[in-house]
Write a protein that holds these residues in place. Structure first.
Motif, PDB file in Angstrom:
ATOM      1  N   ASP A  11      34.655 -17.904   4.997  1.00 22.56           N
ATOM      2  CA  ASP A  11      34.831 -18.541   6.303  1.00 22.56           C
ATOM      3  C   ASP A  11      33.948 -17.902   7.365  1.00 22.56           C
ATOM      4  O   ASP A  11      33.564 -18.543   8.346  1.00 22.56           O
ATOM      5  N   SER A  12      33.596 -16.618   7.172  1.00 22.94           N
ATOM      6  CA  SER A  12      32.894 -15.883   8.220  1.00 22.94           C
ATOM      7  C   SER A  12      31.392 -15.732   7.976  1.00 22.94           C
ATOM      8  O   SER A  12      30.657 -15.385   8.890  1.00 22.94           O
ATOM      9  N   PHE A  13      30.917 -15.948   6.752  1.00 20.93           N
ATOM     10  CA  PHE A  13      29.484 -15.750   6.497  1.00 20.93           C
ATOM     11  C   PHE A  13      29.075 -16.503   5.239  1.00 20.93           C
ATOM     12  O   PHE A  13      29.906 -16.940   4.440  1.00 20.93           O
ATOM     13  N   HIS A  14      27.773 -16.626   5.052  1.00 15.88           N
ATOM     14  CA  HIS A  14      27.262 -17.102   3.775  1.00 15.88           C
ATOM     15  C   HIS A  14      25.970 -16.363   3.459  1.00 15.88           C
ATOM     16  O   HIS A  14      25.191 -16.034   4.338  1.00 15.88           O
ATOM     17  N   LEU A  15      25.789 -16.067   2.176  1.00 16.15           N
ATOM     18  CA  LEU A  15      24.598 -15.384   1.691  1.00 16.15           C
ATOM     19  C   LEU A  15      23.996 -16.217   0.570  1.00 16.15           C
ATOM     20  O   LEU A  15      24.637 -16.454  -0.450  1.00 16.15           O
ATOM     21  N   ASP A  16      22.790 -16.714   0.786  1.00 16.05           N
ATOM     22  CA  ASP A  16      22.044 -17.421  -0.245  1.00 16.05           C
ATOM     23  C   ASP A  16      20.850 -16.549  -0.614  1.00 16.05           C
ATOM     24  O   ASP A  16      19.980 -16.292   0.224  1.00 16.05           O
ATOM     25  N   ILE A  28      16.179  -2.672   0.918  1.00 17.20           N
ATOM     26  CA  ILE A  28      16.758  -3.801   1.648  1.00 17.20           C
ATOM     27  C   ILE A  28      16.966  -3.364   3.084  1.00 17.20           C
ATOM     28  O   ILE A  28      17.627  -2.358   3.357  1.00 17.20           O
ATOM     29  N   PHE A  29      16.391  -4.119   4.001  1.00 17.27           N
ATOM     30  CA  PHE A  29      16.452  -3.782   5.422  1.00 17.27           C
ATOM     31  C   PHE A  29      16.942  -4.987   6.206  1.00 17.27           C
ATOM     32  O   PHE A  29      16.612  -6.129   5.889  1.00 17.27           O
ATOM     33  N   GLY A  33      25.580  -6.727   9.362  1.00 16.76           N
ATOM     34  CA  GLY A  33      26.138  -8.051   9.149  1.00 16.76           C
ATOM     35  C   GLY A  33      25.206  -9.045   8.496  1.00 16.76           C
ATOM     36  O   GLY A  33      25.570 -10.212   8.311  1.00 16.76           O
ATOM     37  N   SER A  34      24.001  -8.610   8.115  1.00 19.28           N
ATOM     38  CA  SER A  34      23.039  -9.542   7.521  1.00 19.28           C
ATOM     39  C   SER A  34      23.284  -9.779   6.038  1.00 19.28           C
ATOM     40  O   SER A  34      22.705 -10.693   5.460  1.00 19.28           O
ATOM     41  N   GLY A  35      24.114  -8.944   5.401  1.00 21.90           N
ATOM     42  CA  GLY A  35      24.451  -9.179   4.000  1.00 21.90           C
ATOM     43  C   GLY A  35      23.930  -8.138   3.028  1.00 21.90           C
ATOM     44  O   GLY A  35      23.979  -8.351   1.816  1.00 21.90           O
ATOM     45  N   ASN A 206      17.992 -11.448   7.226  1.00 23.30           N
ATOM     46  CA  ASN A 206      18.303 -11.815   8.602  1.00 23.30           C
ATOM     47  C   ASN A 206      18.936 -13.202   8.615  1.00 23.30           C
ATOM     48  O   ASN A 206      18.708 -14.014   7.723  1.00 23.30           O
ATOM     49  N   ASN A 207      19.753 -13.449   9.636  1.00 21.10           N
ATOM     50  CA  ASN A 207      20.383 -14.767   9.794  1.00 21.10           C
ATOM     51  C   ASN A 207      21.124 -15.207   8.532  1.00 21.10           C
ATOM     52  O   ASN A 207      20.994 -16.350   8.096  1.00 21.10           O
TER      53      ASN A 207
END
Length: 207
Positions: A11-16, A28-29, A33-35, A206-207
């Motif tokens: 509900d709060s985020f998505h990571l593709d 990984i940089f 909150g970027s995943g 990002n995003n």
């Protein structure tokens, strides 16, 4: 070497993520909150993606289509967390030995005396985790992650509480085991200087 093609959503985020980590040290940089940690946890088996596939050196770790989801202990991965997460009921030596004893002798690439000497742990071996400083806990956690001679090492902000001289020493050692022992690594850090010093390639989230 490591191929990741997954979707993880809540509900709060998505990571593709659709990417490939080659041998060597990948960093990984990205902002908070970027995943970054979510991606590591999916690779490690601590979080389950909603769909997709993860393979390590041709071995399927996760596949939603084939209904495969190997538990963390079956993935041949070492993981150093942001928090040290040492076993509180074991001494420093027993923490390091935990994974080492569970690793077949023929698969061992790193020996206990080398880890203890490199990370300056000899004076700490009989102590309990509760008596250690933050920097000491980080050194023990790194030794424990390496003691399993993992097929890949995941490092989530591994040097955040260490003083500068020890950070440099550990980064040089990580470089050595990456090249000489062919243990690929994924290194998460907010420090540009650390990334410049250690990474062969960088993934920006990002995003």
């Amino acid at each position: 070497f490591l191929k990741v093609d997954i979707k993880k959503r809540s509900d709060s985020f998505h990571l593709d993520a659709s990417l490939c980590f080659p041998n060597g040290i990948s960093s990984i940089f990205g902002p908070s909150g970027s995943g970054k940690t979510t991606l590591l946890n999916c690779i490690a088996g601590l979080m389950r993606p909603n769909q997709g596939e993860i393979t390590l050196d041709g071995k399927i770790l996760f596949s939603s289509n084939q209904k495969i989801n190997l538990p963390p202990e079956k993935r041949s991965l070492g993981y150093m967390f942001q928090d040290s997460l040492l076993f509180p009921h074991l001494s420093v030596l027993e923490n390091i030995q935990y994974g080492y004893k569970a690793t077949s002798p023929r698969k061992r690439k790193i020996e206990m005396p080398d880890l203890i000497d490199l990370l300056q742990l000899s004076p700490l071996l009989e102590r309990s985790p509760s008596s250690l400083s933050g920097g000491e806990k980080r050194r023990v956690a790194l030794a424990r992650a390496l003691s399993t001679s993992p097929g890949m090492l995941l490092l989530d902000e591994p040097l955040s509480s260490l003083h500068a001289s020890l950070r440099g020493q550990i980064m040089r050692y990580l470089r050595t085991i990456s090249s000489n022992l062919s243990i690929p690594m994924i290194y998460v850090s907010h420090s540009i200087s650390e990334i410049i010093a250690i990474a062969d390639q960088v993934l920006v989230l990002n995003n």
